[in-house]
Design an enzyme around this catalytic site. Structure first.
Site, PDB file in Angstrom:
ATOM      1  CG  HIS A   1      50.039  48.468  52.942  1.00  0.00           C
ATOM      2  ND1 HIS A   1      51.021  48.146  52.093  1.00  0.00           N
ATOM      3  CD2 HIS A   1      50.701  48.246  53.970  1.00  0.00           C
ATOM      4  CE1 HIS A   1      52.028  47.990  52.931  1.00  0.00           C
ATOM      5  NE2 HIS A   1      52.041  47.633  53.821  1.00  0.00           N
TER       6      HIS A   1
ATOM      7  N   GLY B   1      52.768  28.213  54.813  1.00  0.00           N
ATOM      8  CA  GLY B   1      53.203  29.512  54.779  1.00  0.00           C
ATOM      9  C   GLY B   1      54.552  29.256  54.681  1.00  0.00           C
TER      10      GLY B   1
ATOM     11  NE  ARG C   1      51.463  46.344  59.281  1.00  0.00           N
ATOM     12  CZ  ARG C   1      52.644  46.655  58.829  1.00  0.00           C
ATOM     13  NH1 ARG C   1      53.375  47.337  59.562  1.00  0.00           N
ATOM     14  NH2 ARG C   1      52.657  47.008  56.957  1.00  0.00           N
TER      15      ARG C   1
ATOM     16  CB  ALA D   1      54.326  34.241  60.439  1.00  0.00           C
ATOM     17  N   GLY D   2      55.769  31.530  58.912  1.00  0.00           N
ATOM     18  CA  GLY D   2      55.520  30.761  58.783  1.00  0.00           C
ATOM     19  C   GLY D   2      57.324  30.002  58.319  1.00  0.00           C
TER      20      GLY D   2
ATOM     21  CB  SER E   1      59.111  52.788  51.369  1.00  0.00           C
ATOM     22  OG  SER E   1      59.405  52.719  52.795  1.00  0.00           O
TER      23      SER E   1
ATOM     24  NE  ARG F   1      52.271  51.443  57.524  1.00  0.00           N
ATOM     25  CZ  ARG F   1      52.555  51.515  56.854  1.00  0.00           C
ATOM     26  NH1 ARG F   1      52.070  50.055  57.122  1.00  0.00           N
ATOM     27  NH2 ARG F   1      54.266  51.145  56.939  1.00  0.00           N
TER      28      ARG F   1
ATOM     29  CG  LEU G   1      58.187  43.370  57.840  1.00  0.00           C
ATOM     30  CD1 LEU G   1      60.043  44.196  57.102  1.00  0.00           C
ATOM     31  CD2 LEU G   1      58.691  42.849  56.964  1.00  0.00           C
TER      32      LEU G   1
ATOM     33  CG  HIS H   1      51.091  52.659  53.062  1.00  0.00           C
ATOM     34  ND1 HIS H   1      51.667  53.470  52.480  1.00  0.00           N
ATOM     35  CD2 HIS H   1      52.007  51.405  53.679  1.00  0.00           C
ATOM     36  CE1 HIS H   1      52.543  53.278  52.694  1.00  0.00           C
ATOM     37  NE2 HIS H   1      53.056  52.634  54.052  1.00  0.00           N
TER      38      HIS H   1
END
Ligand SMILES: Cc1cc2nc3c(=O)[nH]c(=O)nc-3n(C[C@H](O)[C@H](O)[C@H](O)COP(=O)(O)OP(=O)(O)OC[C@H]3O[C@@H](n4cnc5c(N)ncnc54)[C@H](O)[C@@H]3O)c2cc1C
Ligand code: SF4
Ligand code: FES
Lengths: 637, 213, 254
Positions: free
Chosen positions: A401, A40, A435, A44-45, A284, A330, A441, A266
């Site tokens: 989402h 990935g 979340r 993260a990766g 967004s 959300r 992010l 979302h």
């Protein structure tokens, strides 16, 4: 097996420091003796690969796209949180921690979330140093905006392309390490299995997507950062390639899967408009800073939005949640939109949409200001819908989402398989049952830049390992199994395409395991999925050969895993007899239709263990202990 | 010196060479045109301009050698660019369509360049490398333009020069890095103006001469 | 409300990099005008699959114009006829019933064809590896607000940073040059104070890498700017040129 989260002792705010001090270190000269596989290249990766290489490890990095820069993180729009408190509005590490735990409806681990809040500031510092062009004020200092579930402005952003810019930052660090020879990059490779030797994760099997060859790679530890599984719903805001395959293969090799039913819907996405549709587009959440959500007061009102007078509009979020208004979390916003549509107040052709109206904001701030803030989002909306959001309200509807569930990991981000680490959206760790915006992010980068570099060292320094190469029989066995499955998929030659199955699976998941769930529905869905899976293995048609660039085969493998994994989600959803965050079981709700938790019986992480094909997975419980926050009914009123 | 070869051999280095030599030619053409305008002053004015020019002696030779060097660089670099750019796309598109960036000038640069080269040789053979011991330059010119074929060749050539310059001028600035939102529209305007002036300024001369001499 | 159209597609089919390819004709019927171009190809592919033929291979992922995976030349125009739009964001409402649509891959020596419309753009990564970064290790940074950057500068850097690495500039360029792509990264980092220390090395290294990759030379045709889905301006190429001259003639970097 007793799950041990390995949470360090001591007061919450000191745990991470203490842990870093207590962990064993790999001496700098020895780091080059260790090989690490990272699957990935998302936030993260990508960040993990770069940072591990900076430290001196030999890193091999894999992704299925043609370039590491195209990982799905690129699509994140809104922003990234950090507790910098630059606007001086009362933010702090503690507040970010608290908001995140509360936003997750108290189903996340305190220690992990606190660490996340602690390193959030370092992330912004590092990203600015990398040259990420964050939005700035005239004076040249960094700008912030507000996101759902918070009453402070702590979100840093780069226009509507924050994920892109953060990913390109991580990608550039990765590129630097590739040039330095510390990272070997393998793009267009799909991981199809983890190889376990002596109980430790020691390698992977990947398919070279261009030549079709199966390749094996050995290492001292394997890091999965393979993103979320939202595409189990077929229609989602995820990129087309997002999959559960890597995580699910690891699950089948002994890694526990935690809270798979925790998925995020979302609230602000462009509504579905046809059966051919391949994906949904997110608008967004930052739009809710200035946009006002409303529906007509009267059910079945088909007048054009401009013709509906102010007093016949219901700004239902502002009405129900006066203090957070349009910026409720959300899950709350999504459920409310659904509720309005269920009452027949939905708008648009399909009646499955609510308005997001910028008229007031444009009147107040002027079109130029709104354009500067959201120009690219408005443009994207106009492109897709052929409607002009400067003139008529946007229409939005919730869509899948993000997936809070993922492979279970301890405080060190290691799964139940020693040496198998999981980062980013692929793990379950920090977001509980819901979340908050701009925190994925943050988590991906926290895991990659600031957590794994330490904890993997602790593992490597403290674990005896023997030398293993890809000549080990375990690699051969894994390759054979993968090969067998590929041949099977290609040999069925039935009458339905892969996408056709995927679409049907998505329909089942959305209807029964989407925004609202019932016990009866979950059970029905299980039967439907089992039948669909059986049909898939008899009637799917996958054209082409194994030894070539074969995109149908790629998709077939992913859908085959989704067909199994979907059932695990249903099992988890059925087992959690409460509502919390994104998991809303209609039997458990407050009088005001909010999610009603059962802290007595369900204040835990549900971790599932694979026990064999067609066998019920085994349930393991990691109790969640809250020592620093008080569990309350979430209220955003 | 290795660095200089690397720099000038790079794709931007080649641009630099094209831009500098190109601008050199444009300045030369400005001077040339100014000189040629003396034709409107009649035979004597033109001849005396030529005489003055020749009186500069070694300077003229130096300038000529300079122009020759520029020409060699411009032509050779242009040829390399043309060849390399052709190689960069071995399989061509079946359907070609512009997105609106190219102009006729830019799209035809190598070809107009080639024609201009041929014309310059022709022009030099006609007016420069001729024996001027027994005639004046005015005579040579007016005799040549007595032929409509000559006039036509010159007019066509001047249109082609204008096309070449219409892209070359602003493009040289862009290549040199001089592109600023505040000034670029002006440079673009000048680019058009210069090419029109060259086209008409040089193009009308043969017509004038053939009509009035 | 939804309208449907019928199209004749001529799609470039090529099994691999060293095989000869050709245009094949397909019929795309009952295409909703709300579909994206890629969704239209999905529909064609479903039919091809059911007919026992090989579906058309094409790269794609995000389908919202940001990952840079997708791209094909549609009737001679990279990413199709709409300005500032990637192929995945191109909607069929921009086509008319009965249109013939020719779909070709990006064509450049530096982008070998993998299959059909999918090409190998790996050299773009190589160019970034040559210097498209700021050398900073995780953990060593000062406070993010320590260096103020004028909003205008940050905005300009962001304009350049918006590049999605799709390669349409190369596809559009009559010379198959990658200059717009190279300039976007060089320009972004040259504008920001953080990028200054390595500016000279970066400009030279990235340009050399692009030159070596087999791209053509920029001759300021401006097709890249016209076709770039992120509308990246050639002022960035001018900045790259300046950076390169500064680096070559004014720094000690070789
Ligand atoms: C439209 C959208 C907008 C968003 N906006 C925001 C936002 O504003 N703020 C925020 O905080 N979060 C946002 N998110 C969420 C956030 O973007 C993601 O959760 C996060 O980027 C995930 O990062 P990751 O590194 O874990 O995984 P990803 O970025 O998904 O990367 C996964 C990587 O794994 C590789 N991979 C996957 N499977 C395999 C396999 N089998 N073999 C080999 N490689 C594999 C892929 O190639 C890729 O490189 C948004 C998400 C979406 C969908
Ligand atoms: S500059 Fe534009 S066309 Fe070129 S790769 Fe970047 S986004 Fe694509
Ligand atoms: S598919 Fe990502 S840009 Fe088109």
């Amino acid at each position: 097996m007793q799950l041990d989260a390995k949470i360090p002792d001591g007061p919450l705010a000191e745990k991470w420091d203490r842990h870093r001090f207590e962990m064993k270190l790999v001496n700098p000269a020895n780091k080059r003796k260790f090989d690490i596989i990272v699957v990935g290249t998302g936030l993260a990766g990508g960040s993990a690969s770069a940072t591990l290489a900076e430290l001196g490890y030999n890193v091999k990095t894999f992704c299925f796209q043609d370039s590491p820069r195209r990982a799905h993180s690129i699509a994140a729009q809104g922003g990234i949180n950090a507790a910098k408190n630059y606007p001086n509005d009362g933010d702090s590490i503690w507040r970010l921690f608290y908001d995140t735990v509360k936003g997750g409806d108290f189903r996340a681990r305190e220690a992990n979330v606190h660490r996340l809040a602690q390193v959030s500031n370092n992330i912004i510092d590092h990203c600015v140093a990398q040259g990420i062009p964050f939005a700035r004020e005239y004076g040249g200092l960094l700008a912030n905006r507000s996101f759902g579930g918070a009453q402070v402005s702590r979100t840093f952003y780069a226009r509507g392309q924050t994920g892109q810019q953060l990913l390109l930052g991580a990608y550039s660090s990765l590129a630097r390490q590739i040039a330095a020879g510390k990272v070997t990059m393998f793009p267009r490779r799909e991981m199809l299995d983890v190889v376990i030797v002596d109980g430790q994760a020691r390698g992977i099997v990947v398919r070279n997507l261009i030549s079709g060859e199966l390749e094996t790679h050995a290492a001292h530890a394997v890091v999965l950062a393979t993103g979320g599984y939202g595409n189990v719903f077929f229609l989602s805001t995820n990129a087309m390639g997002c999959n559960v395959t890597a995580a699910y293969r690891a699950y089948k090799k002994g890694a526990f899967f935690a809270n798979p039913c925790f998925t995020q819907i979302h609230p602000t996405c462009i509504p579905v408009h046809g059966t051919y549709q391949s994906k949904l587009t997110l608008m967004s959440e930052s739009l809710r800073n200035d946009g006002r959500v409303w529906v007509p007061k009267k059910a079945g009102d088909t007048r054009r939005p401009a013709d509906i007078p102010e007093d016949e509009r219901d700004y239902f979020l502002e009405r129900k949640y006066p203090s957070f208004g349009n910026l409720v979390p959300r899950d709350v916003a999504s459920r409310n939109a659904k509720e309005q549509c269920d009452m027949g107040k939905g708008v648009g052709e399909t009646r499955l949409a609510v308005y997001l109206d910028f008229a007031d904001a444009i009147r107040r701030d002027g079109r130029a200001v709104i354009e500067k803030k959201y120009g690219n989002l408005f443009q994207m909306y106009a492109k897709i819908t052929a409607d002009n959001p400067y003139e008529t309200p946007m229409m939005i509807y919730p869509a899948v989402h993000y997936t809070m569930g993922g492979l279970w990991v301890d405080y060190n981000l290691m799964s139940t398989v020693p040496g198998l680490f999981v980062l980013g959206e692929a793990n379950f760790s920090d977001h509980g049952a819901n979340r908050l915006g701009a925190s994925a992010l943050m988590q991906g980068l926290a895991d990659g830049y600031f957590v794994i570099p330490y904890t993997i060292g602790g593992y490597l320094a403290g674990t005896p390992q023997r030398a293993v190469t890809t000549a080990d029989p375990a690699f051969k066995a894994a390759t054979q199994a993968v090969n067998g499955r590929i041949s099977k998929l290609l040999s069925i030659n039935g009458h339905r395409t892969v996408d056709d199955f995927h679409r049907e699976l998505g329909g089942i998941m959305w209807d029964y395991c989407g925004m609202a769930r019932t016990n009866a529905g979950l059970e029905v869905a299980r039967g439907l999925i089992q039948n669909l899976r059986a049909e898939f293995w008899e009637n799917v048609k996958v054209p082409g050969d194994p030894g070539e660039f074969n995109q149908s085969l790629e998709r077939a493998g992913r859908v085959a895993d989704f067909l199994e994994f979907g059932e695990l989600m249903l099992i988890d959803a059925r087992a959690r007899q409460e509502s919390c965050g994104g998991h809303f079981n209609e039997a458990f709700q407050t009088q005001e239709n909010e999610a009603l938790r059962d802290d007595e019986n369900f204040c835990h992480v549900a971790a599932w263990e694979f026990t064999g094909e067609d066998k019920e997975p085994a349930f393991h419980k990691e109790p969640l202990v809250f020592e620093n926050v008080h569990l309350t009914q979430r209220s955003y009123k | 010196m290795n660095w200089l070869i690397n720099t000038l051999g790079s794709s931007i280095g080649k641009k630099l060479l094209m831009a500098l030599t190109g601008l050199g030619f444009i300045s030369f053409l400005v001077g040339h045109l100014a000189g040629n305008l003396t034709i409107y002053g009649g035979k004597d004015a033109f001849n005396s301009y030529a005489a003055h020019l020749h009186a500069l002696g070694p300077f003229v030779t130096a300038a000529e050698l300079g122009l020759l060097l520029f020409a060699v660089i411009h032509v050779a670099t242009g040829a390399i660019l043309f060849y390399q750019n052709l190689q960069a796309r071995p399989e061509r598109y079946k359907v070609n369509k512009s997105g609106g960036g190219r102009t006729i000038g830019s799209a035809t640069m190598p070809y107009t360049g080639f024609v201009v080269l041929a014309f310059v040789i022709f022009h030099l053979l006609n007016f420069h490398f001729v024996d001027k011991t027994h005639t004046t330059i005015f005579q040579i010119v007016s005799e040549a333009f007595a032929s409509p074929v000559y006039v036509l060749i010159y007019i066509v050539a001047m249109v082609i020069v204008a096309l070449h310059v219409s892209h070359g001028f602003w493009s040289a600035f862009q290549s040199l890095g001089a592109n600023h939102p505040k000034y670029m529209p002006f440079i673009m305007g000048v680019s058009v103006a210069v090419s029109v002036i060259f086209g008409i300024g040089f193009g009308f001369l043969p017509v004038y001469i053939s009509l009035f001499s | 409300m939804t309208k449907t159209i019928n199209l004749t597609l001529k799609v470039w089919r090529q099994k691999g990099p060293h095989v000869k390819g050709k245009l094949e004709t397909y019929h795309a019927n009952n295409i909703s005008t709300d579909m994206s171009f890629l969704e239209m190809i999905d529909v064609v592919n479903e039919q091809l699959t059911l007919d026992g033929k090989d579906p058309i291979a094409f790269d794609h992922d995000c389908r919202e114009g940001i990952c840079g995976s997708c791209g094909a030349v549609v009737n001679g125009r990279p990413h199709g006829p709409e300005k500032g739009t990637t192929l995945c964001q191109l909607h069929m409402r921009h086509f008319s019933d009965g249109d013939t649509v020719v779909v070709e891959p990006w064509r450049s020596r530096a982008f070998p064809i993998i299959r059909d419309l999918a090409v190998d753009r790996g050299v773009l990564d190589k160019i970034i590896q040559a210097g498209g970064y700021i050398s900073v290790n995780a953990g060593g940074a000062q406070d993010a607000n320590a260096i103020p950057i004028p909003q205008e500068v940050a905005d300009k850097a962001m304009d350049a940073a918006a590049c999605i690495g799709c390669g349409a500039c190369v596809a559009a360029c009559p010379n198959a040059s990658a200059m717009l792509f190279v300039s976007a990264k060089v320009s972004q980092l040259a504008l920001l104070p953080q990028g200054k220390p390595e500016a000279a090395r970066r400009a030279i290294a990235m340009l050399c890498s692009a030159d070596k990759a087999g791209f053509g030379n920029c001759s300021n045709e401006r097709e890249c700017e016209a076709e770039c889905p992120k509308e990246i301006s050639i002022t960035h190429i001018a900045r790259l040129n300046r950076e390169f001259f500064k680096a070559s003639f004014g720094s000690s970097v070789q």
